[in-house]
Design an enzyme around this catalytic site. Structure first.
Site, PDB file in Angstrom:
ATOM      1  N   GLY A 198     -14.413  -2.927   0.814  1.00 22.84           N
ATOM      2  CA  GLY A 198     -15.760  -2.406   1.066  1.00 22.84           C
ATOM      3  C   GLY A 198     -16.129  -1.287   0.104  1.00 22.84           C
ATOM      4  NE  ARG A 206      -4.199  -1.756   1.806  1.00 24.36           N
ATOM      5  CZ  ARG A 206      -5.099  -2.167   2.690  1.00 24.36           C
ATOM      6  NH1 ARG A 206      -4.948  -1.863   3.964  1.00 24.36           N
ATOM      7  NH2 ARG A 206      -6.141  -2.862   2.307  1.00 24.36           N
ATOM      8  N   GLY A 239     -11.681  -7.687  -1.230  1.00 24.19           N
ATOM      9  CA  GLY A 239     -10.408  -7.966  -0.573  1.00 24.19           C
ATOM     10  C   GLY A 239      -9.920  -9.386  -0.785  1.00 24.19           C
ATOM     11  CE  LYS A 269     -22.511 -13.632   5.730  1.00 29.87           C
ATOM     12  NZ  LYS A 269     -22.542 -13.292   7.141  1.00 29.87           N
TER      13      LYS A 269
HETATM   14  P1  ADP Z   1     -14.389 -10.645  -1.259  1.00 31.11           P
HETATM   15  O1  ADP Z   1     -13.579 -10.262  -0.051  1.00 31.11           O
HETATM   16  O2  ADP Z   1     -13.553 -10.783  -2.488  1.00 31.11           O
HETATM   17  O3  ADP Z   1     -15.565  -9.722  -1.456  1.00 31.11           O
HETATM   18  P2  ADP Z   1     -15.893 -12.583   0.244  1.00 31.11           P
HETATM   19  O4  ADP Z   1     -15.374 -11.995   1.510  1.00 31.11           O
HETATM   20  O5  ADP Z   1     -17.317 -12.357  -0.080  1.00 31.11           O
HETATM   21  O6  ADP Z   1     -14.976 -12.115  -0.995  1.00 31.11           O
HETATM   22  O7  ADP Z   1     -15.684 -14.150   0.239  1.00 31.11           O
HETATM   23  C1  ADP Z   1     -14.450 -14.760   0.442  1.00 31.11           C
HETATM   24  C2  ADP Z   1     -14.579 -16.024   1.232  1.00 31.11           C
HETATM   25  O8  ADP Z   1     -15.543 -16.887   0.684  1.00 31.11           O
HETATM   26  C3  ADP Z   1     -13.296 -16.791   1.273  1.00 31.11           C
HETATM   27  O9  ADP Z   1     -12.786 -16.774   2.580  1.00 31.11           O
HETATM   28  C4  ADP Z   1     -13.693 -18.204   0.839  1.00 31.11           C
HETATM   29  O10 ADP Z   1     -13.088 -19.221   1.608  1.00 31.11           O
HETATM   30  C5  ADP Z   1     -15.189 -18.197   1.039  1.00 31.11           C
HETATM   31  N1  ADP Z   1     -15.881 -19.197   0.227  1.00 31.11           N
HETATM   32  C6  ADP Z   1     -15.906 -19.291  -1.108  1.00 31.11           C
HETATM   33  N2  ADP Z   1     -16.598 -20.363  -1.510  1.00 31.11           N
HETATM   34  C7  ADP Z   1     -17.032 -20.984  -0.392  1.00 31.11           C
HETATM   35  C8  ADP Z   1     -17.807 -22.172  -0.131  1.00 31.11           C
HETATM   36  N3  ADP Z   1     -18.265 -22.933  -1.132  1.00 31.11           N
HETATM   37  N4  ADP Z   1     -18.050 -22.500   1.150  1.00 31.11           N
HETATM   38  C9  ADP Z   1     -17.584 -21.740   2.155  1.00 31.11           C
HETATM   39  N5  ADP Z   1     -16.855 -20.615   1.989  1.00 31.11           N
HETATM   40  C10 ADP Z   1     -16.584 -20.237   0.724  1.00 31.11           C
HETATM   41 MG    MG Z   2     -13.931 -10.574   2.050  1.00 27.98          MG
END
Ligand code: ADP
Ligand code: MG
Length: 392
Positions: free
Chosen positions: A372, A36, A349, A198
């Site tokens: 975010g 960063r 992230g 989620k």
């Molecule tokens: P980002 O930070 O890119 O927005 P998220 O925080 O929404 O992404 O999601 C990332 C998390 O989702 C990771 O820690 C990953 O392990 C989890 N994940 C992805 N697929 C699954 C799954 N099928 N079951 C449980 N966790 C999952």
């Molecule tokens: Mg995340």
């Protein structure tokens, strides 16, 4: 985006008060990952090379509204000085007498780093008096911290009421160019890929993107809730009961655009060394859980991606933190890396971390630095730290 950047204003002889994102990981009083800091160098060097002095401010961690040696900027100043190859004066506080006297004594080419803005409650309260105190430290305001732009804090928003011009730095500008164009004027076909744990975190993003994209590919844990909405049994996979109805409505209204996995990697446990196998989505065995998309899904998704001219990806396709369940995510990263003449944008992230891990980061058009903030941007929200900057 119609926001002014540092290239649009005269910086010579000016004191530039620059909001950067120096919220870096630290251990034992040392910066453990300086990405960063390095990311802010183009803006800092441009200002210095063009005759400005630079007064930098950032938050670091989550101190409890008071000085805390754990969250001091000392180590950041040391690393920044090494990277710039010139001295960096770190002030004891970000406002008040010492900060003002440092800011009043700078000459062109000088670099000052203010102490952690979050040592003051007034920062997150977007307090007017505190914003005025910050504004005293510069002649121009530059925001290069996209990742904090979704928060109306004194250093990102309040200060602009008392200091103008207020413009973007290069990092911020790149975010606005890529994310802004993708939403306002995307080259089609426009394909979005959504994943992550989620669906409930991202319903607003899905709904907003569905208005814009030609195709929305869904993977990761969030696909599970769609499977349930379609009537599949998914064993003990992660599912959000409260979102099943939403998933059903989205499928009914946008079935033509939504593309779901056709196969998945299932495991007996949520563990790196759990037994696993690939099954079609309608054959998930009782007691197993879905942890990744399968190879047929990768091929299916890659087909849509091959024709795309704009791609936005948010959310890993599986539990990429465990090697056995990272293949789907890395294969999608590979598919994006291989696209010729397409704009590929990564937001979120964990998604950014996954793409870094895949070793393909350099081949993406843009990896957003704001977790975010990029999600809120993709929801179509106006980010206060962006809105506060001067229009072109
Ligand atoms: P980002 O930070 O890119 O927005 P998220 O925080 O929404 O992404 O999601 C990332 C998390 O989702 C990771 O820690 C990953 O392990 C989890 N994940 C992805 N697929 C699954 C799954 N099928 N079951 C449980 N966790 C999952
Ligand atoms: Mg995340």
């Amino acid at each position: 985006m119609n926001k002014k950047s540092i290239k649009d204003i005269e910086v010579k002889g000016k004191r530039a008060l620059v909001r950067v994102d120096f919220n870096v990981p630290m251990e034992g009083g040392k910066v453990t990952d300086d990405r960063r800091i390095r990311a802010a160098l183009p803006t800092i060097n441009y200002l210095l090379d063009n005759g400005a002095s630079v007064i930098l401010m950032s938050h670091l961690g989550r101190p409890k509204d008071a000085y805390d040696p754990k969250y001091t900027m000392d180590a950041v100043a040391v690393r920044l000085a090494e990277l710039l190859g010139r001295p960096v004066l770190k002030t004891e506080d970000c406002v008040g007498e010492k900060a003002e006297s440092a800011a009043n004594q700078v000459s062109p080419g000088d670099v000052v780093l203010l102490e952690n803005t979050r040592f003051h409650k007034a920062e997150t309260k977007n307090d007017e008096t505190f914003s005025k105190q910050l504004a005293l430290l510069g002649d121009i305001y530059v925001n290069d911290a996209f990742g904090s732009a979704h928060r109306a804090h004194a250093s990102t928003e309040g200060v602009t009421h008392f200091l103008s011009p207020a413009v973007s730095g290069f990092l911020m500008e790149k975010e606005l160019v890529y994310l802004g164009k993708a939403l306002a004027d995307p080259e089609s076909p426009f394909v979005a890929i959504m994943g992550g744990a989620k669906i409930s975190d991202k319903i607003a993003v899905i709904e907003h993107l569905l208005e814009k994209v030609d195709t929305l590919l869904i993977g990761g844990g969030m696909a599970n809730t769609f499977f349930v909405a379609q009537g599949h049994s998914i064993g003990k996979s992660l599912v959000e009961e409260s979102a099943i109805e939403t998933a059903r409505k989205l499928l009914a209204a946008h079935g033509d655009k939504l593309v779901l996995p056709v196969d998945c990697v299932v495991a007996t446990e949520f563990k790196a060394d759990a037994e696993f196998k690939v099954v079609p989505v309608d054959e998930v065995p009782e007691g197993w859980m879905i942890l990744d998309i399968g190879p047929a899904t990768v091929a299916h998704f890659a087909n849509y991606l091959a024709a795309a001219k704009t791609v936005i990806w948010n959310g890993p396709m599986g539990v990429f933190e465990m090697a056995n369940f990272a293949k789907g995510t890395f294969a999608i990263a590979q598919a994006l890396a291989g696209l010729k003449g397409a704009t590929t944008i990564i937001g979120g992230g964990d998604s950014a971390a996954a793409v870094e891990q895949s070793g393909l980061a350099e081949q993406m058009s843009h990896i957003s630095t704001g977790g975010g903030a990029s999600l809120e941007f993709l929801e179509g929200k106006v980010l206060p730290g962006v809105a506060a900057l001067d229009d072109k």
